[in-house]
Design a protein around this motif. Structure first.
Motif, short mmCIF file in Angstrom:
data_model
loop_
_atom_site.label_atom_id
_atom_site.label_comp_id
_atom_site.label_asym_id
_atom_site.label_seq_id
_atom_site.Cartn_x
_atom_site.Cartn_y
_atom_site.Cartn_z
N VAL A 325 0.84 -1.20 0.00
CA VAL A 325 0.00 0.00 0.00
C VAL A 325 0.88 1.25 0.00
N LEU A 326 1.93 1.23 0.80
CA LEU A 326 2.83 2.38 0.89
C LEU A 326 3.50 2.66 -0.46
N THR A 327 3.98 1.61 -1.13
CA THR A 327 4.59 1.82 -2.44
C THR A 327 3.56 2.33 -3.44
N GLY A 328 2.29 1.91 -3.28
CA GLY A 328 1.23 2.41 -4.15
C GLY A 328 0.98 3.91 -3.95
N ILE A 329 1.02 4.35 -2.71
CA ILE A 329 0.84 5.79 -2.41
C ILE A 329 1.99 6.60 -3.02
N VAL A 330 3.21 6.09 -2.84
CA VAL A 330 4.38 6.76 -3.43
C VAL A 330 4.23 6.84 -4.95
#
Length: 501
Positions: A325-330
């Motif tokens: 999820v974090l890489t998706g936000i980035v």
């Protein structure tokens, strides 16, 4: 190089402004990227679901749970059937663009977008209802047809609708939609991970059907591009639409250029043969090598297998999903950077900066994994090291998201003249999907045998693509799409291929 860039920007400046209408049109059209992005993310989430693996890939589930002492840590997820599920969508997606090209040329970009959304809807329904591996793969193949049609038509549609001054930013709406799709799928998987039974993976797969409908219904409401209307002989409608999307009655110069391009396109009997002619060598080479290098950055390895990769690095199940999820936000935020800068700093600057950052991040991750996990894949990261690895992967994703991600779709869609535009984009998409299929089908086996050296494998291609951009890809910022010929005439290498007439 600087003189060439300046020469390329000294050309026609069409009248008009950025209208709310063209912004709305481009936003709706760009939703075609949602289906591609969501599928990338939903695949990553599914392959990390215990229930999904137990039902369709029991050997992988047993291998993962048992974690036998003699099992190489790099090989824990190695399964050709698992990678076939991941990459089967691209078997269809690498063929579909050739059919989409014919539909796009004959019936317009809009028709391809509608058809792509409908087929994606059917494929999503089959995948979510799958009772066996065969049904699951058939659904994936239909998803591939939808993605192939969407990826072939949407970037071309955006480039033709957008005003020259903001063509880069509006075209990158497509990449933004892809990144939003990836993020949404990660959030859906994270939210449904604790659902009992099959719902944890069936709901995310079924949710994709909604995005397919959004693409189909949204495209149904859109007008076709002025270029498509001219190709179909609807000159009056084409000029009227051009006046609406430019917000001015003074569109004669741009309309005449579009009309001339349309007339030239009508004289071409076989665009596939036409694109192989010497005068179109620059476009053909870039439509082949840009998607080639885009996929060999290794980005799809990270995005498809993010949860699996984080599990391999020692993150727990929920932590692996949260990291995805974090890489998706980035990914989403970095694409916003591309939208803001692509028409200010240019394509070449973003290509260079992104590649250098990817090389640094991926090299560092490879060294960290090599030192801690060695050649056996057995080892562990401390909390600090795990956080550093996550930071570096996010920085790598960000670099791709503001450079090779959006530019890999933008540049091929804006460099081709009208008579070869559809086939040029078909080649771009088909090669993109072919390489995506090959890399994702082989990634887990490559990880098993190449170990941490796999990351160095992708770094080598990142170095090669940076050299290629420096010498062979000219700046296209601020150049009208039908006036691109002067870009090639100003280039030190390509000028000898382009005739004066």
């Amino acid at each position: 190089m600087l003189q060439e860039d300046n020469a390329q920007r000294e050309g026609k400046i069409y009248g008009g402004k950025v209208t709310p209408l063209v912004l709305v049109i481009c936003l709706v059209a760009a939703t075609g990227g949602l289906i591609f992005g969501y599928d990338v993310g939903v695949t990553a989430g599914s392959t990390s679901s215990n229930e999904f693996l137990r039902k369709f890939f029991p050997s992988v589930y047993i291998k993962m749970k048992c974690e036998m002492d003699d099992e190489d840590g790099y090989c824990r997820f190695d399964s050709q059937m698992l990678t076939l599920f991941t990459s089967s969508i691209y078997m269809a997606a690498m063929v579909a663009p050739f059919f989409a090209s014919s539909v796009t040329t004959a019936y317009g970009r809009k028709a391809s977008m509608i058809l792509g959304g409908l087929v994606f809807f059917v494929g999503s329904f089959l995948g979510s209802a799958a009772m066996n591996i065969e049904m699951l793969i058939i659904g994936r193949l239909l998803l591939g047809v939808g993605v192939g049609f969407g990826n072939q038509s949407v970037p071309v549609y955006l480039s033709e609708m957008a005003p020259t001054m903001l063509r880069g930013a509006l075209n990158i709406f497509f990449q933004m939609a892809i990144t939003i799709g990836i993020l949404v799928s990660s959030l859906v998987h994270y939210s449904t991970a604790n659902l009992e039974g099959d719902l944890g993976w069936r709901f995310p797969l079924g949710f994709a059907a909604i995005l397919g409908l959004i693409m189909a219904l949204g495209s149904l409401l859109l007008p076709d591009t002025p270029n498509s209307l001219l190709t179909k002989g609807q000159n009056g409608k084409a000029k009227e639409l051009l006046q609406k999307i430019r917000g001015t009655e003074e569109v004669d110069e741009e309309f005449q250029d579009l009309f001339k391009a349309s007339e030239a396109a009508k004289k071409v009997e076989n665009p596939w043969k036409n694109i192989t002619q010497r005068r179109h060598r620059p476009q053909l080479v870039l439509c082949i090598l840009i998607p080639f290098f885009q996929q060999l950055t290794g980005i799809n390895v990270v995005m498809f297998y993010a949860p699996v990769l984080f599990k391999t690095l020692g993150f727990g199940d929920r932590a692996a999903l949260m990291s995805a999820v974090l890489t998706g936000i980035v990914n989403v935020l970095a694409t916003l950077v591309a939208i803001l800068l692509v028409d200010k700093l240019g394509r070449r600057f973003l290509f260079f900066q992104g590649a250098i950052q990817m090389i640094i991040c991926q090299t560092t991750v490879a060294v960290m994994i090599g030192l801690r996990y060695g050649s056996t894949g057995e080892g562990f990261f401390t909390t600090t090291e795990a956080n550093m690895a996550l930071f570096l992967i996010c920085a790598y994703v960000a670099a791709f998201a503001w450079s090779w991600g959006p530019l890999g779709w933008l540049v091929p869609s804006e460099i081709c003249p009208l008579e070869i535009r559809s086939v040029g984009q078909a080649i771009n998409v088909s090669l993109n999907m072919t390489l995506t299929f090959a890399i994702n089908q082989s990634f887990l086996s490559m990880l098993c045998y190449m170990k941490f050296g796999l990351f160095f494998f992708f770094v080598l291609f990142q170095i090669m693509m940076t050299i290629f951009i420096y010498f062979f890809v000219p700046e296209t910022r601020g150049v009208p799409i039908e006036d691109m010929k002067r870009v090639w005439k100003a280039h030190w290498f390509w000028q000898d291929f382009v005739p004066d007439y």
